[in-house]
Design an enzyme around this catalytic site. Sequence first.
Site, PDB file in Angstrom:
ATOM      1  N   ASP A 340      54.832  60.195  23.825  1.00 16.63           N
ATOM      2  CA  ASP A 340      55.297  59.854  22.478  1.00 16.63           C
ATOM      3  C   ASP A 340      54.483  60.532  21.380  1.00 16.63           C
ATOM      4  O   ASP A 340      53.334  60.904  21.581  1.00 16.63           O
ATOM      5  CB  ASP A 340      55.236  58.331  22.279  1.00 16.63           C
ATOM      6  CG  ASP A 340      53.838  57.769  22.491  1.00 16.63           C
ATOM      7  OD1 ASP A 340      53.191  58.189  23.467  1.00 16.63           O
ATOM      8  OD2 ASP A 340      53.382  56.948  21.680  1.00 16.63           O
ATOM      9  N   GLU A 341      55.121  60.663  20.247  1.00 15.07           N
ATOM     10  CA  GLU A 341      54.481  61.012  18.969  1.00 15.07           C
ATOM     11  C   GLU A 341      53.541  62.213  19.055  1.00 15.07           C
ATOM     12  O   GLU A 341      52.394  62.147  18.642  1.00 15.07           O
ATOM     13  CB  GLU A 341      53.697  59.799  18.442  1.00 15.07           C
ATOM     14  CG  GLU A 341      54.581  58.617  18.135  1.00 15.07           C
ATOM     15  CD  GLU A 341      53.807  57.395  17.661  1.00 15.07           C
ATOM     16  OE1 GLU A 341      54.259  56.758  16.710  1.00 15.07           O
ATOM     17  OE2 GLU A 341      52.767  57.070  18.260  1.00 15.07           O
TER      18      GLU A 341
END
Length: 537
Positions: A340-341
């Site tokens: 993620d991210e």
Amino acid sequence: MQRCCFSSVCSVAWLWVCVAGALLATGARAQPVALLPAPLDAAFSQDAPFTIVPETPILVPDGDPDAHRIAGMLAELLSFSEVTRPRVVEARAYARTVRGAPSPALVFSADAPDSLGTEGYVLTIAPERITLAANAPAGWFYATQTLRQLLPPAVEYEAAFPVPLAVPAGRIVDRPRFGWRGMMLDVARHFFGPDDVRRLLDLMALHKLNRLHLHLSDDQGWRIEIPGWPRLTEVGGSTEVGGGPGGFFSLDEYAALVQYAAERYIIIVPEIDLPGHTNAALASYAELNCDGVAPPLYTGTSVGFSTVCVEREATYRFVEDVVRTLAEVTPGPYFHLGGDEVRELSPEQYATFMIRAQAIVEAHGKRVIGWDELAEVDLVPESIIQVWRPAEAETQTQIREAVEAGATVVLSPADRVYLDIKYDGATVLGLMWAGLNSVRDAYDWDPTALLPGVPTGAIEGIEAPLWSETISTRADLEFMAFPRLAGIADLAWAPAATHDWTAYRLRLGAQAPRWTTLGLNFYRSPDIPWATAPSRD
Ligand code: TNX
């Protein structure tokens, strides 16, 4: 027999007819029968209750160690000392001692309909006998958790133990709606040790949850021992958000948690967040950085600024060692790669890394799971996408395509089930980036309508993450998790036809005496009619 309509939509009035029936049946029990999660079907009768006394034996099939162990846990719940603990006896040996004369007993039986699967059960409470019937040990375990909810809350606290214990007569036939009923605990932003995790596993088991995802690494901390990489824990594990002491699990501690969870039919899902969220690892080993310079440790709460160097072979040796180590001590079939991210890599760099990392997980015999960014890349077969941003149009398209190619999904919509999001304006702990998640928000949504075009069969289930930027004690953890986690448990286990906020808030409110007896620090939301402590049966 009064059929309480758990399997068809119940009006509130009808629910209270059922409750009143159960009250009558048990000779004015202080607490109504309010099972959480709701079972597939429950019928209580006017028959006399079954009365458990210390002499009541628990009979298990011969030569079945799982039944023995689960029955032993039930005996412990039903005891306040070694002397008063019901005996666990193999059925054939017991039949010889009583010479066939029927006498009151709790009986584990393997005679259950196949349609109930491996987690379902039939719990029958007759005046002379309680029968827990299941096809597999998990079903017996869940039958004991339902039986537990039929007992007075005082059983949860040994110093005030009521004897005898009256159990209302009836029959419960049950099986879960979804196979994945989970919670995630972020032990990286703030560390929570084995005692806190065991306590959480106990609370999860009471609500028939069966996956605990441990977020074991992030920018602020590395929380698991990896042989050959000692600085990960010496350096990377030495702090946490706010600069506290941090901590980590030794491999022995982790293995003991896996075992403790397995005894409660909970699978531990380990996550090593890659390639971003890696500052703690980067600070520990300079060779994981493209410039060969280790950054300082980080104790703030920003996201998206770190990445391992995806061009260096050292990175893949690191991923290989980490995945192999964790795969060896994790009997469960999953390995969570995070994903993620990541704001410091191009889409091509991200894809290159995730494809190699997935291959490593696959080579060690585990199924890949990743946050929904993973849907941007080609997936290995049987991958699972954990959906946290279901509303994003681009995410929806990528997920649909991944599902068409064979992936499945776990639902963790941030604006519903994130347990670190504040309940309301008065919540001091928690974040607000996803809005507010009230008790109703967490429960009152339709998992099958979340992702247009994704068939129900591709939904593994639901998981509620508790990120710990603002959560640092067990009391904080419990406060943010409960009561919302109970709503997620109900949504994931109970049949869709029981889904009804008005009835649910009554069932939820009825849990308060048991939770209070357990010492659970739950948020007494003003939206719920919390029951007060019961008078002693
Ligand atoms: C987003 S959800 C994150 C976490 C934060 C969380 C705070 C996800 C995959 N990443 O890094 O802790 O928000 O709510």
